[in-house]
Each structure stands twice: as C-alpha cells, then as structure tokens.
Scaffold this motif. Sequence first.
Motif, PDB file in Angstrom:
ATOM      1  N   ALA A 244       4.069   2.444   6.757  1.00 54.67           N
ATOM      2  CA  ALA A 244       3.526   1.618   7.834  1.00 54.67           C
ATOM      3  C   ALA A 244       4.572   0.661   8.387  1.00 54.67           C
ATOM      4  N   ASP A 245       5.560   0.243   7.558  1.00 52.47           N
ATOM      5  CA  ASP A 245       6.615  -0.650   8.037  1.00 52.47           C
ATOM      6  C   ASP A 245       7.833   0.131   8.529  1.00 52.47           C
ATOM      7  N   ASN A 246       7.636   1.430   8.828  1.00 51.40           N
ATOM      8  CA  ASN A 246       8.626   2.279   9.500  1.00 51.40           C
ATOM      9  C   ASN A 246       9.794   2.686   8.605  1.00 51.40           C
ATOM     10  N   ARG A 247       9.613   2.687   7.306  1.00 53.30           N
ATOM     11  CA  ARG A 247      10.671   3.154   6.409  1.00 53.30           C
ATOM     12  C   ARG A 247      10.480   4.639   6.124  1.00 53.30           C
ATOM     13  N   LEU A 248      11.598   5.353   6.102  1.00 50.47           N
ATOM     14  CA  LEU A 248      11.539   6.797   5.871  1.00 50.47           C
ATOM     15  C   LEU A 248      11.004   7.093   4.481  1.00 50.47           C
ATOM     16  N   TYR A 249      10.038   8.017   4.418  1.00 52.63           N
ATOM     17  CA  TYR A 249       9.329   8.317   3.177  1.00 52.63           C
ATOM     18  C   TYR A 249       9.608   9.746   2.710  1.00 52.63           C
ATOM     19  N   TRP A 250       9.603  10.688   3.669  1.00 60.53           N
ATOM     20  CA  TRP A 250       9.751  12.114   3.363  1.00 60.53           C
ATOM     21  C   TRP A 250      10.172  12.814   4.646  1.00 60.53           C
ATOM     22  N   SER A 251      10.997  13.851   4.541  1.00 59.73           N
ATOM     23  CA  SER A 251      11.418  14.570   5.747  1.00 59.73           C
ATOM     24  C   SER A 251      11.823  16.003   5.400  1.00 59.73           C
ATOM     25  N   ARG A 252      11.644  16.910   6.376  1.00 58.18           N
ATOM     26  CA  ARG A 252      12.093  18.295   6.264  1.00 58.18           C
ATOM     27  C   ARG A 252      12.484  18.783   7.665  1.00 58.18           C
ATOM     28  N   THR A 253      13.299  19.844   7.728  1.00 61.71           N
ATOM     29  CA  THR A 253      13.747  20.361   9.012  1.00 61.71           C
ATOM     30  C   THR A 253      13.398  21.841   9.141  1.00 61.71           C
ATOM     31  N   LEU A 254      13.225  22.283  10.394  1.00 61.90           N
ATOM     32  CA  LEU A 254      12.981  23.685  10.723  1.00 61.90           C
ATOM     33  C   LEU A 254      13.832  24.059  11.935  1.00 61.90           C
ATOM     34  N   HIS A 255      14.164  25.349  12.036  1.00 60.54           N
ATOM     35  CA  HIS A 255      14.975  25.852  13.146  1.00 60.54           C
ATOM     36  C   HIS A 255      14.207  26.952  13.877  1.00 60.54           C
ATOM     37  N   GLU A 256      14.651  27.226  15.093  1.00 57.31           N
ATOM     38  CA  GLU A 256      14.085  28.342  15.828  1.00 57.31           C
ATOM     39  C   GLU A 256      14.779  29.656  15.473  1.00 57.31           C
ATOM     40  N   SER A 257      15.939  29.579  14.823  1.00 59.42           N
ATOM     41  CA  SER A 257      16.598  30.797  14.346  1.00 59.42           C
ATOM     42  C   SER A 257      15.857  31.298  13.109  1.00 59.42           C
ATOM     43  N   HIS A 258      15.930  32.598  12.851  1.00 61.02           N
ATOM     44  CA  HIS A 258      15.082  33.223  11.826  1.00 61.02           C
ATOM     45  C   HIS A 258      15.174  32.571  10.446  1.00 61.02           C
ATOM     46  N   PRO A 259      16.367  32.227   9.926  1.00 62.28           N
ATOM     47  CA  PRO A 259      16.397  31.633   8.583  1.00 62.28           C
ATOM     48  C   PRO A 259      15.700  30.284   8.494  1.00 62.28           C
ATOM     49  N   LEU A 296       2.095  13.243  -1.580  1.00 62.34           N
ATOM     50  CA  LEU A 296       3.348  12.519  -1.777  1.00 62.34           C
ATOM     51  C   LEU A 296       3.144  11.410  -2.798  1.00 62.34           C
ATOM     52  N   SER A 297       4.155  11.178  -3.609  1.00 60.26           N
ATOM     53  CA  SER A 297       4.083  10.098  -4.598  1.00 60.26           C
ATOM     54  C   SER A 297       4.633   8.816  -3.997  1.00 60.26           C
ATOM     55  N   GLY A 298       4.621   7.740  -4.800  1.00 55.85           N
ATOM     56  CA  GLY A 298       5.132   6.449  -4.344  1.00 55.85           C
ATOM     57  C   GLY A 298       6.526   6.519  -3.759  1.00 55.85           C
ATOM     58  N   PRO A 299       7.493   7.193  -4.441  1.00 49.04           N
ATOM     59  CA  PRO A 299       8.847   7.284  -3.878  1.00 49.04           C
ATOM     60  C   PRO A 299       8.991   8.327  -2.782  1.00 49.04           C
ATOM     61  N   GLY A 300       7.909   9.007  -2.403  1.00 46.13           N
ATOM     62  CA  GLY A 300       7.994  10.036  -1.373  1.00 46.13           C
ATOM     63  C   GLY A 300       8.318  11.405  -1.912  1.00 46.13           C
ATOM     64  N   GLU A 301       8.128  11.635  -3.204  1.00 41.99           N
ATOM     65  CA  GLU A 301       8.374  12.950  -3.788  1.00 41.99           C
ATOM     66  C   GLU A 301       7.129  13.821  -3.662  1.00 41.99           C
ATOM     67  N   GLU A 302       7.351  15.117  -3.551  1.00 40.40           N
ATOM     68  CA  GLU A 302       6.244  16.055  -3.414  1.00 40.40           C
ATOM     69  C   GLU A 302       5.531  16.231  -4.754  1.00 40.40           C
ATOM     70  N   GLN A 303       4.212  16.108  -4.730  1.00 41.93           N
ATOM     71  CA  GLN A 303       3.385  16.334  -5.917  1.00 41.93           C
ATOM     72  C   GLN A 303       2.543  17.586  -5.655  1.00 41.93           C
ATOM     73  N   THR A 304       3.008  18.720  -6.169  1.00 40.18           N
ATOM     74  CA  THR A 304       2.358  19.994  -5.872  1.00 40.18           C
ATOM     75  C   THR A 304       0.984  20.074  -6.528  1.00 40.18           C
ATOM     76  N   VAL A 305      -0.019  20.374  -5.713  1.00 43.27           N
ATOM     77  CA  VAL A 305      -1.390  20.547  -6.198  1.00 43.27           C
ATOM     78  C   VAL A 305      -1.684  22.028  -6.412  1.00 43.27           C
TER      79      VAL A 305
END
Length: 397
Positions: A244-259, A296-305
Amino acid sequence: MRKLLGVLALLALLAGCGQAGTTAEPPPAEPEEPDEYEAMIAATPVAQVEGEAVSPDGRFEVRAEGASGEYVSGIQPPEYLQIIDRETGEVLWQDHGWLWQSALWSPEGGFLALAYSARTWCAVTVFETEGWTSWDFTLPDGNPIPEYTFLPYDEPWGAWQSEGSLDLTIGRGGDAGEQRYYTCAVETREGKLKGVVWEESREALPGSYDFDHDGEPEIVELVTVYGGEEQSKTGWYGLRVRTADNRLYWSRTLHESHPGWGSYFACRVEGEDYLLRYLPVMYQGYATYEYQFFSLSGPGEEQTVREGSVNFDMNFSEMHERFEPEEIAAFLEEVHGLLEDSELLLTTEGGNFRTGGPGSEFKDDLEFWTEEELYDESKSLEENIRAIGAYWEKVRS
C-alpha cells in the motif's frame, strides 16, 4: 597646607612602589564572542546515508564520515562518503559527501546502487562488490539525469528486481515534474561493470487484491518495457505487486516471443485472493502444461497452495513418448476450475499481449484441440482429446 603636602607625598611613594613591580593583577579579559558562521556550522546537522547502509550479508557498509564545514540549504554534507569492509575497517571506496546520499543493495549483495544529489542535480552510480568497479546511470539516449530533476523523496527511488536488474524512478511527480521509469541490467564484463538501460511505463490495474492475506490490499501494476534502438518498441512486460505504501513486493516478466509466453490470473477461492501462473507450452508437437496456485508471504515470497503439470506429445512416430487423454483432460479441468472465479492480469500466450477480462474465458490452452475439425462440442473434453489423438496416431504412424 601641611595636610595637602602629606597627601601628595603619600601618592608619590605609592607610585614608586608600583614601578618596582608590586601592583595588583589586572582584571580578567572579557571572553571573545564566537564567530557567528562557526556557531551556525556547529549547530547544522550532517547529512547521513539513507536507505540500506549495510549489505545483506553484513560484509560492507556505506557510511558518512566527518563534516565538511559547509552550510547548504540547512544541512552540512559529510566530509567523506565511504564504502568499508566491516570486518577489517578497510576503506574500499571513498569520495566527498553530498547533501543527500542513499544506498540500495541487490538481493545477494553483489551490487550496490548509490544515489546522491547536490543542490541542482542528482545521479546514481552502481558498484560491483568484487573489484569495486562502477557504472554511472544514464538515460537510454546516453545523457545524464537532467539538471533540477531529482529522485523521489516520499517513495522508493529504486528497487532491485533480481541480482543484476535494477528499476529506477526519476522525478518527483506532481508540481515537481513528471516521473519517468527505467529498468537497468548490469553485469561485469572483462573486469568492468557494464549497464544497459530501457525506459518503461507503469499502469495500476483495476481491482483490489490481498495476496498475502494480511487485511491490507496490494497494488497490482502492469509494466511495459521499451527496448531496442527505437524506444517505442515493446521489449517485454512485467507484472508487479506493490504494498500500500508503494514498495515492491513481488514481480515477474513475460515476453511476446515464444520462450517468454505465459499467463497470470488473480483468483478468489473461499473468500481469499491468490495468484495463478499458467504456462501451457506446446512446441513442435511436444507439450508441457503446468500451473502454480499461490499466495504471497510477508517478504513477498510465493507460498504454493497447489500445483500440477502434464506432459504429452502428438508426434506418433519413433520419437513418441506419451499421450494419456484421461490425464490431460483431468489437468485441464482442474485449471479451468481455478479460472472460474478469476481475472486475467497478463498473458502473452501465442505472442499476443492481453490484460483484463474474466479468466473463465481464457481458452488458449484449448486452441490445439478446438481448432481441429474433429472436435465435437457434444462430447466431453476427454472424449475429444482421445478421438483427436487416435486420428493423429493413425495418420502419422
């Protein structure tokens, strides 16, 4: 008359005694008034290092040392700005101090981004921590940050997306001038630190989501990165979650190229928000469909369900590996169940960028099956997969 002569004689005698060194000590001198400028400097605070002064592993520290004795806009720059080895005290790098300096370490501590500013300009320098070579940030056109353009002071000026990938915000926004966003890739080559810069745009996506289940909604942001010689050309897309205070928490990227194809959804299950990453990949007849359903956890780590995958191929020949219609259908139906109450955040499947809309309408994973003339809408998904597989097995064998 005799009385007057006696007084004069007494005064002469006293004067003579004074000449012999018997006079009293002179009164103490009045203390001198301190110099006003020196007093002002002594009372002026020294600018310290803001942000992350100590590296993540505790080995290094950025510190302000001494005082410059200069008064600038109500603050005093330090005499030196140093990077030191905390164990030995060795000074690894040193420069004079600035009115403002802020440190930002990469996640593994291999790089340090150091921002600093004077009265009319600011700059960012990135260091690598092996040989302490450095790279000075410039705009994509090679120019430095323009004069009288400063980094934000009420929000983060930078964030490391990963080791070697740094995002920067230039400008303070509002009346102070528009903000522009950049992503930098840094690496050490031939003993020197090199950097490449791309400009990016950011868009807050609609919807309110609480992926870490702490009762405070996060900001979901779509990023478009422009690269190549033409900065208007899209390089790739990013999906980011900010606090809420605009700090980065989690991020991922995607491309339009096949990989770089993939899809992300915001799902709601039993009143809670989750992220779904779905990668239905098929290449030259070989397919790997997989998903991860996570919070997501407190530090922004993925918690797989929940997660799952299925592998198959349509190359019914000597190189054929496996094709199990029941397994394929069960996987697809499981994922589609999660998509029923979801919103598409970002997809680049098929090389086509899309965002927004119900996740239940996402059919990219079925295109291979539904485009076939053999697909029968009156039959179940498994029946269709089985029939199409049998057809291609007959044709190709």
